[in-house]
Design a protein around this motif. Structure first.
Motif, PDB file in Angstrom:
ATOM      1  N   GLU A  19       0.835  -1.257  -0.040  1.00 29.71           N
ATOM      2  CA  GLU A  19       0.056  -0.041   0.141  1.00 29.71           C
ATOM      3  C   GLU A  19       0.944   1.393  -0.120  1.00 29.71           C
ATOM      4  N   MET A  20       2.127   1.174   0.882  1.00 29.02           N
ATOM      5  CA  MET A  20       2.820   2.260   0.946  1.00 29.02           C
ATOM      6  C   MET A  20       4.038   2.179  -0.436  1.00 29.02           C
ATOM      7  N   PRO A  21       3.920   2.989  -1.309  1.00 25.44           N
ATOM      8  CA  PRO A  21       4.797   2.663  -2.544  1.00 25.44           C
ATOM      9  C   PRO A  21       6.308   3.295  -2.247  1.00 25.44           C
ATOM     10  N   GLY A  22       7.141   2.689  -2.473  1.00 28.03           N
ATOM     11  CA  GLY A  22       8.467   2.691  -2.435  1.00 28.03           C
ATOM     12  C   GLY A  22       9.382   3.774  -3.485  1.00 28.03           C
ATOM     13  N   ILE A  23      10.537   3.903  -3.419  1.00 26.22           N
ATOM     14  CA  ILE A  23      11.373   4.265  -4.575  1.00 26.22           C
ATOM     15  C   ILE A  23      12.152   3.526  -5.409  1.00 26.22           C
ATOM     16  N   GLN A  24      12.195   3.760  -6.573  1.00 19.04           N
ATOM     17  CA  GLN A  24      13.106   2.921  -7.148  1.00 19.04           C
ATOM     18  C   GLN A  24      14.557   2.639  -6.898  1.00 19.04           C
ATOM     19  N   SER A  25      15.189   1.603  -6.877  1.00 16.66           N
ATOM     20  CA  SER A  25      16.544   1.302  -6.482  1.00 16.66           C
ATOM     21  C   SER A  25      17.319   2.188  -7.318  1.00 16.66           C
ATOM     22  N   SER A 211       0.586  10.154   2.951  1.00 14.93           N
ATOM     23  CA  SER A 211       1.810  10.354   2.224  1.00 14.93           C
ATOM     24  C   SER A 211       1.448  10.614   0.976  1.00 14.93           C
ATOM     25  N   SER A 212       2.769  11.229   0.254  1.00 13.64           N
ATOM     26  CA  SER A 212       2.189  11.690  -1.142  1.00 13.64           C
ATOM     27  C   SER A 212       3.200  10.772  -2.067  1.00 13.64           C
ATOM     28  N   ALA A 213       4.003   9.974  -1.466  1.00  8.09           N
ATOM     29  CA  ALA A 213       5.085   9.340  -2.017  1.00  8.09           C
ATOM     30  C   ALA A 213       4.366   8.425  -3.490  1.00  8.09           C
ATOM     31  N   GLU A 214       3.309   8.295  -3.509  1.00  7.84           N
ATOM     32  CA  GLU A 214       2.731   7.317  -4.759  1.00  7.84           C
ATOM     33  C   GLU A 214       2.635   8.632  -5.925  1.00  7.84           C
ATOM     34  N   GLU A 215       2.967   9.981  -5.857  1.00 10.11           N
ATOM     35  CA  GLU A 215       3.135  10.850  -6.840  1.00 10.11           C
ATOM     36  C   GLU A 215       4.552  11.110  -7.277  1.00 10.11           C
ATOM     37  N   ALA A 216       5.447  10.370  -6.680  1.00 15.42           N
ATOM     38  CA  ALA A 216       6.882  10.506  -7.051  1.00 15.42           C
ATOM     39  C   ALA A 216       7.093  10.066  -8.345  1.00 15.42           C
ATOM     40  N   LEU A 217       8.116  10.870  -9.125  1.00 15.93           N
ATOM     41  CA  LEU A 217       8.306  10.530 -10.671  1.00 15.93           C
ATOM     42  C   LEU A 217       8.953   9.168 -10.573  1.00 15.93           C
ATOM     43  N   LEU A 218       9.787   8.673  -9.560  1.00 10.49           N
ATOM     44  CA  LEU A 218      10.622   7.449  -9.533  1.00 10.49           C
ATOM     45  C   LEU A 218       9.711   6.370  -8.594  1.00 10.49           C
ATOM     46  N   ARG A 219       8.488   6.451  -8.275  1.00  8.64           N
ATOM     47  CA  ARG A 219       7.721   5.518  -7.462  1.00  8.64           C
ATOM     48  C   ARG A 219       8.307   4.296  -7.867  1.00  8.64           C
ATOM     49  N   GLY A 220       8.177   3.270  -6.737  1.00 13.31           N
ATOM     50  CA  GLY A 220       8.486   1.936  -7.336  1.00 13.31           C
ATOM     51  C   GLY A 220       7.572   1.316  -8.058  1.00 13.31           C
ATOM     52  N   LEU A 221       7.744   0.067  -8.730  1.00 15.32           N
ATOM     53  CA  LEU A 221       6.818  -0.722  -9.561  1.00 15.32           C
ATOM     54  C   LEU A 221       6.099  -1.543  -8.513  1.00 15.32           C
ATOM     55  N   THR A 222       4.969  -1.782  -8.604  1.00 13.41           N
ATOM     56  CA  THR A 222       4.261  -3.180  -8.102  1.00 13.41           C
ATOM     57  C   THR A 222       4.749  -4.341  -8.700  1.00 13.41           C
ATOM     58  N   GLN A 223       4.926  -5.524  -8.072  1.00 11.05           N
ATOM     59  CA  GLN A 223       5.100  -6.629  -8.501  1.00 11.05           C
ATOM     60  C   GLN A 223       4.424  -6.863  -9.870  1.00 11.05           C
ATOM     61  N   ASP A 224       3.265  -6.663 -10.120  1.00 12.22           N
ATOM     62  CA  ASP A 224       2.640  -6.969 -11.288  1.00 12.22           C
ATOM     63  C   ASP A 224       2.933  -6.155 -12.495  1.00 12.22           C
ATOM     64  N   GLN A 225       3.454  -4.861 -12.330  1.00 13.96           N
ATOM     65  CA  GLN A 225       3.988  -3.886 -13.188  1.00 13.96           C
ATOM     66  C   GLN A 225       5.281  -4.392 -13.732  1.00 13.96           C
ATOM     67  N   ALA A 226       5.986  -4.769 -12.826  1.00 20.37           N
ATOM     68  CA  ALA A 226       7.262  -5.171 -13.088  1.00 20.37           C
ATOM     69  C   ALA A 226       7.269  -6.489 -13.958  1.00 20.37           C
ATOM     70  N   LYS A 227       6.337  -7.390 -13.527  1.00 15.96           N
ATOM     71  CA  LYS A 227       6.398  -8.575 -14.281  1.00 15.96           C
ATOM     72  C   LYS A 227       5.991  -8.334 -15.768  1.00 15.96           C
ATOM     73  N   ARG A 228       4.616  -7.672 -15.704  1.00 14.80           N
ATOM     74  CA  ARG A 228       4.399  -7.308 -17.328  1.00 14.80           C
ATOM     75  C   ARG A 228       5.409  -6.467 -18.182  1.00 14.80           C
ATOM     76  N   LEU A 229       5.921  -5.541 -17.287  1.00 14.41           N
ATOM     77  CA  LEU A 229       6.901  -5.001 -18.384  1.00 14.41           C
ATOM     78  C   LEU A 229       8.152  -6.036 -18.662  1.00 14.41           C
ATOM     79  N   ALA A 230       8.657  -6.858 -18.031  1.00 15.41           N
ATOM     80  CA  ALA A 230       9.607  -7.914 -18.254  1.00 15.41           C
ATOM     81  C   ALA A 230       8.943  -8.812 -19.316  1.00 15.41           C
ATOM     82  N   ASP A 231       7.703  -9.336 -19.131  1.00  8.66           N
ATOM     83  CA  ASP A 231       7.027 -10.018 -20.259  1.00  8.66           C
ATOM     84  C   ASP A 231       7.044  -9.372 -21.532  1.00  8.66           C
ATOM     85  N   SER A 232       7.092  -8.134 -21.566  1.00 11.92           N
ATOM     86  CA  SER A 232       6.968  -7.387 -22.727  1.00 11.92           C
ATOM     87  C   SER A 232       8.415  -7.041 -23.376  1.00 11.92           C
TER      88      SER A 232
END
Length: 288
Positions: A19-25, A211-232
């Motif tokens: 629920e609480m987005p992180g920041i990209q590595s 928190s406003s972290a969900e508005e960050a330019l570099l907000r971390g991806l969800t697991q689903d988003q990361a998987k779908r990008l990898a698949d594409s």
């Protein structure tokens, strides 16, 4: 007490973390109040400011940043207040450490989101210097040719493998080699994805009620988003929205390989998109 607190952090549930987005590595995030008190900090902030993320929270940013860069950043902030834009500073030395950072910050829900990445190696100004010439090259084009030219020039500016321009019902693609489906149907992607496979870093405190972290330019991806990008087959994404005559458009830039975050390229891409929207408007007036 600190040991107990750390143990509780380690036991944060997956649902709360989701629920609480992180920041990209590789990037750093500070969530500040309007008077620049640190409200939240990414858990890698010690690499940015030389202090634990726990130490930073509820303290003035001025405790950890040298006076001159803090003054410059606050001056930028004073010009930003009341707008929805993004302020940027390049090659900033924040502490006594010699490392330089590029910084972007903007207002989100009454908070200041300050994001930092290691400074790009190339000189500042190179990307901006090409925008005027790229737009000038569109002179004399109209209709679909103008849209195709816009997509090609955005790809030339950013260096991504594929750029897709959407505007209304139109979708124009400029690509170098074939890519798979892409990121267009993945909802909620952050503005910049540097490396879809790199994971993300938590933001402390993870259980913050606001928190406003969900508005960050570099907000971390969800697991689903990361998987779908990898698949594409897409590893990096840059999204550049614009508006023309009240109609929303967007350039979506995609790369097969990771792309280091470059805030200047992002700013230049925003400028190109704005100038392109003006060119579209002039074309519509001339042919309306």
């Amino acid at each position: 007490m600190e040991t107990i607190h750390d143990m509780r952090l380690d036991q944060t549930t997956d649902s709360v973390a989701a629920e609480m987005p992180g920041i990209q590595s590789g990037a750093y995030l500070l969530e500040l109040s309007l008077d620049w008190i640190v409200l939240r900090a990414s858990e890698n902030a010690h690499h940015l400011l030389g202090e634990s993320h726990v130490t930073l929270v509820d303290e003035p940013l001025g405790r950890f940043v040298q006076a001159e860069p803090l003054h410059d950043l606050r001056n930028l902030f004073s010009r930003l207040s009341g707008t929805t834009g993004i302020a940027r500073a390049y090659r900033v030395r924040l502490t006594n450490d010699p490392d330089l950072f590029d910084i972007a910050f903007h207002l989100a829900h009454g908070r200041v989101l300050l994001e930092a990445v290691p400074s790009a190696r190339q000189g500042v100004g190179e990307a901006f210097g090409t925008v005027g010439g790229l737009i000038a090259g569109l002179e004399g084009t109209s209709g679909d040719a103008l849209l195709e030219g816009g997509a090609r020039r955005m790809r030339a500016l950013t260096g991504y493998d594929r750029v897709t321009l959407t505007l209304g019902g139109e979708r124009i693609e400029s690509s170098r080699g074939a890519l798979q489906m892409g990121s267009h149907d993945i909802d909620g992607l952050p503005t910049i994805v540097s490396d879809a496979s790199a994971g993300s870093v938590g933001v402390f405190p993870r259980d913050a009620e606001e928190s406003s972290a969900e508005e960050a330019l570099l907000r971390g991806l969800t697991q689903d988003q990361a998987k779908r990008l990898a698949d594409s087959g897409v590893r990096a994404v840059l999204r550049v929205p614009f508006t023309c005559d009240g109609e929303s458009g967007e350039f979506v830039c995609e790369s097969r390989s990771p792309r280091p975050v470059n805030f200047e390229v992002h700013a230049a891409a925003e400028l190109l998109a704005q100038m392109f929207a003006m060119t579209l408007r002039i074309d519509a007036l001339n042919n309306g």
